[in-house]
Structures are given as C-alpha cells and as structure tokens.
Scaffold this active site. Structure first.
Site, PDB file in Angstrom:
ATOM      1  CE1 TYR A   1       3.556  -1.145  -1.649  1.00 53.77           C
ATOM      2  CE2 TYR A   1       2.347   0.090  -3.268  1.00 53.77           C
ATOM      3  CZ  TYR A   1       2.492  -1.085  -2.665  1.00 53.77           C
ATOM      4  OH  TYR A   1       1.431  -2.072  -2.819  1.00 53.77           O
TER       5      TYR A   1
ATOM      6  CE  LYS B   1       4.335  -3.223  -4.789  1.00 51.42           C
ATOM      7  NZ  LYS B   1       4.684  -4.418  -4.570  1.00 51.42           N
TER       8      LYS B   1
HETATM    9  P1  NAP Z   1      -0.515  -8.747   3.026  1.00 51.07           P
HETATM   10  O1  NAP Z   1      -1.648  -9.224   3.023  1.00 51.07           O
HETATM   11  O2  NAP Z   1      -0.049  -7.768   3.820  1.00 51.07           O
HETATM   12  O3  NAP Z   1       0.471 -10.100   2.906  1.00 51.07           O
HETATM   13  C1  NAP Z   1       1.913  -9.785   2.699  1.00 51.07           C
HETATM   14  C2  NAP Z   1       2.430 -11.353   2.542  1.00 51.07           C
HETATM   15  O4  NAP Z   1       3.813 -10.951   2.251  1.00 51.07           O
HETATM   16  C3  NAP Z   1       2.491 -12.100   3.638  1.00 51.07           C
HETATM   17  O5  NAP Z   1       2.439 -13.514   3.390  1.00 51.07           O
HETATM   18  C4  NAP Z   1       3.759 -11.710   4.654  1.00 51.07           C
HETATM   19  O6  NAP Z   1       4.325 -12.803   5.568  1.00 51.07           O
HETATM   20  C5  NAP Z   1       4.822 -11.478   3.431  1.00 51.07           C
HETATM   21  N1  NAP Z   1       5.920 -10.850   3.448  1.00 51.07           N
HETATM   22  C6  NAP Z   1       5.993  -9.429   4.056  1.00 51.07           C
HETATM   23  N2  NAP Z   1       7.236  -9.084   3.993  1.00 51.07           N
HETATM   24  C7  NAP Z   1       8.001 -10.209   3.930  1.00 51.07           C
HETATM   25  C8  NAP Z   1       9.453 -10.374   3.844  1.00 51.07           C
HETATM   26  N3  NAP Z   1      10.352  -9.487   4.230  1.00 51.07           N
HETATM   27  N4  NAP Z   1       9.874 -11.477   3.526  1.00 51.07           N
HETATM   28  C9  NAP Z   1       9.045 -12.612   3.178  1.00 51.07           C
HETATM   29  N5  NAP Z   1       7.577 -12.404   3.156  1.00 51.07           N
HETATM   30  C10 NAP Z   1       7.256 -11.309   3.586  1.00 51.07           C
HETATM   31  O7  NAP Z   1      -0.308  -7.964   1.544  1.00 51.07           O
HETATM   32  P2  NAP Z   1      -1.181  -7.973   0.203  1.00 51.07           P
HETATM   33  O8  NAP Z   1      -1.960  -6.854   0.028  1.00 51.07           O
HETATM   34  O9  NAP Z   1      -1.749  -9.404   0.106  1.00 51.07           O
HETATM   35  O10 NAP Z   1       0.045  -7.811  -0.824  1.00 51.07           O
HETATM   36  C11 NAP Z   1       0.734  -8.538  -1.578  1.00 51.07           C
HETATM   37  C12 NAP Z   1       1.474  -7.916  -2.686  1.00 51.07           C
HETATM   38  O11 NAP Z   1       0.532  -7.009  -3.649  1.00 51.07           O
HETATM   39  C13 NAP Z   1       2.432  -6.683  -2.182  1.00 51.07           C
HETATM   40  O12 NAP Z   1       3.523  -6.668  -3.204  1.00 51.07           O
HETATM   41  C14 NAP Z   1       1.878  -5.470  -2.283  1.00 51.07           C
HETATM   42  O13 NAP Z   1       2.703  -4.259  -2.525  1.00 51.07           O
HETATM   43  C15 NAP Z   1       1.014  -5.787  -3.559  1.00 51.07           C
HETATM   44  N6  NAP Z   1      -0.190  -4.824  -3.759  1.00 51.07           N
HETATM   45  C16 NAP Z   1      -1.361  -5.062  -3.053  1.00 51.07           C
HETATM   46  C17 NAP Z   1      -2.438  -4.209  -2.793  1.00 51.07           C
HETATM   47  C18 NAP Z   1      -3.456  -3.881  -2.000  1.00 51.07           C
HETATM   48  O14 NAP Z   1      -4.645  -3.311  -2.298  1.00 51.07           O
HETATM   49  N7  NAP Z   1      -3.810  -5.106  -1.093  1.00 51.07           N
HETATM   50  C19 NAP Z   1      -2.458  -3.216  -3.975  1.00 51.07           C
HETATM   51  C20 NAP Z   1      -1.371  -3.299  -4.880  1.00 51.07           C
HETATM   52  C21 NAP Z   1      -0.241  -4.014  -4.920  1.00 51.07           C
HETATM   53  P3  NAP Z   1       3.749 -12.681   6.846  1.00 51.07           P
HETATM   54  O15 NAP Z   1       2.382 -13.030   7.067  1.00 51.07           O
HETATM   55  O16 NAP Z   1       4.842 -13.792   7.714  1.00 51.07           O
HETATM   56  O17 NAP Z   1       4.201 -11.341   7.519  1.00 51.07           O
END
Ligand code: NAP
Length: 243
Positions: free
Chosen positions: A155, A159
């Site tokens: 990851y 990133k």
């Molecule tokens: P999340 O709640 O798990 O949501 C993930 C989203 O991405 C969902 O809409 C999912 O769709 C979609 N997705 C996953 N794999 C996919 C694929 N192969 N093709 C198309 N769509 C896909 O994640 P989140 O926490 O909101 O994270 C969003 C972004 O922020 C990510 O890039 C993550 O790395 C980044 N981020 C998050 C955090 C954190 O603390 N949460 C911190 C730093 C960065 P489905 O619902 O259909 O599976």
C-alpha cells in the site's frame, strides 16, 4: 444538460471517502458519476443522495484495475455527459501484512487497484481534458505513501507511486490548463479502518480524533474547484499526524 455544470468522475465513489467527495462536489453544483466494484446497494443509495442534491448522477460498476473496462466506461461517460472536468482517483483497497509473509497476489492486487488503476483511468481522461483545455485531477494518496507504514509495504508503495505520478503529470499537463494534485489522508473513519485499534491511533494524532470522510471531501472539493493556482501538491489531511 447545462453547459456550465461541471462533470466529475469519482472512482470508488459509492462508500467512505469517495462517497463524501461525490456529495461535496454535488453540493458545489457538479454532475457526478460514481464508480464502484461490487456493492450495488451502497452505490444506488449514494446516487439517490446525489440526485437529491440536484446532481445528474450515475453509478457505474467497473474494476478500475481492468484497462478494457475502464476505457469503455470513460467512453460511456463522455457519450452521456459530453465532457469530464474533474477526476478523483479514489478507489483503493488494503491487503495488509508483514512483507516477509506477503504473497505476490496481495502485492499485485494492491498495486493494480491503487496505482495501475490511476494510469488506466487518467490516461484516457487526460486526453479528453487536453482537448477541452481544462481539467482538475485529484489523486487519493495516503500518509502511508509519505512516511511508509510497517505492514503496508504494498500500500505504501502504491501511494508513493501516486504521489510521483501527481507531480510528473502536474508538470506535463499544466500548459493545457489541467491541474493535478493529491490528498494524503491520515486515519479516516470508513469501512477500511473499522478494525484498527482506534484508541491507540487517536493517542498519536495531535488533533485527538480520527478524521471523517467529510474532512477529506472538503479538501478534494477545494483542490478540484477552488485552488486555481495550485498544482503538483500533496495536501496532508491527517489531524497533524505527519508534521
Ligand atoms: P472504503 O470505505 O473501503 O471504500 C472503497 C471504495 O472503493 C468503494 O466504493 C469500493 O466499491 C471502491 N473500490 C474498491 N476496489 C475497487 C475496484 N477495483 N474498482 C472500483 N472500485 C473499487 O475505502 P475508503 O476508506 O473510503 O478509502 C478511499 C480511498 O482513500 C482509498 O484510495 C484509500 O486507500 C484512501 N485512504 C483511506 C484512508 C482511511 O483511513 N480510510 C487513509 C488514507 C487513504 P465497492 O463498495 O463496490 O467495493
């Protein structure tokens, strides 16, 4: 379709951070296409919320790591909306584990979904934005890509790659009036982080709370719509965790 409404694509826009970004862009007057991988119920619910805000919204199911599906989806968006003004490369997954025990599949899944996807999605959309002579791209990075996280070599690599791509593309596309920036969230309350030891994490965060998806969404909206003289930047939204 109104000419002056901006059209945005938010990958992974059905849940979590992506959903909040989609809603924030809709509130600012954008027509928003959200993409998702499999959870149709969440996607449909988010589309209803976007429509209630007056956005001509649509959900599209495709795997961002599949170049053929991505290209077909981009074509469909342009056929429907006529343009793409804003791209938020947000879809992402984690497959955490210590590097010595990390199998190749977990490495590849994360690199393909979090990094190669940004090439597949951005490449055809950048061509459209170049023709339009305008556009804004926001890449969802992470503090893991800046300071490296033990147990997240896959990851952190993906990133960090996104951050490199952000800076290179900012330089390549600036002359065509296209800005490219990244947001580096800290720990944000979504499904992705629900199993982490929250108390231990909060202890290390100067602002003493986890982030909300809306904290990220406000920054994405700022970068996409308001930050007309900002490009190539990585904005940390982490409660002060990485200073
Ligand atoms: P999340 O709640 O798990 O949501 C993930 C989203 O991405 C969902 O809409 C999912 O769709 C979609 N997705 C996953 N794999 C996919 C694929 N192969 N093709 C198309 N769509 C896909 O994640 P989140 O926490 O909101 O994270 C969003 C972004 O922020 C990510 O890039 C993550 O790395 C980044 N981020 C998050 C955090 C954190 O603390 N949460 C911190 C730093 C960065 P489905 O619902 O259909 O599976």
């Amino acid at each position: 379709m109104s000419e002056d409404r901006k059209v945005a694509l938010v990958t992974g826009g059905s849940r979590g951070i992506g959903r909040a970004c989609a809603l924030e862009l809709a509130k600012a007057g954008c027509d928003v296409v959200i993409n998702y991988a499999g959870n149709e119920e969440a996607a449909n619910k988010t589309v209803e919320e976007l429509k209630a805000l007056g956005s001509n919204a649509k959900a599209m199911k495709f795997d961002v790591a599949n170049q053929e599906l991505v290209e077909a989806a981009v074509k469909e968006i342009v056929d429907t909306y006529g343009k793409i003004d804003i791209l938020v490369n947000n879809a992402g997954i984690t497959r955490d584990g210590l590097f010595m025990r990390m199998n190749a599949q977990n490495w590849l899944d994360v690199i393909n979904t979090n990094l190669n996807s940004a090439y597949y999605v951005t490449n055809p959309i950048a061509k459209i934005m170049i023709k339009q002579r305008s556009g804004a791209i926001v890449n969802m990075a992470s503090i893991s890509g800046i300071y490296g996280n033990a147990g997240q070599a896959n990851y952190s690599t993906a990133k960090a790659g996104l951050i490199g791509m952000t800076k290179a593309l900012a330089k390549e596309l600036a002359s065509r009036n296209i800005r490219v920036n990244a947001v580096a969230p800290g720990f944000i309350q979504t499904d992705m982080t629900k199993d982490l030891p929250q108390e231990q994490i909060v202890d290390k965060i100067p602002l003493k709370r986890l982030g909300e998806p809306e904290d990220i969404a406000k920054t994405v909206k700022f970068l996409a719509l308001d930050a007309t003289y900002i490009t190539g930047q990585v904005i940390g939204v982490d409660g002060g965790l990485v200073i």
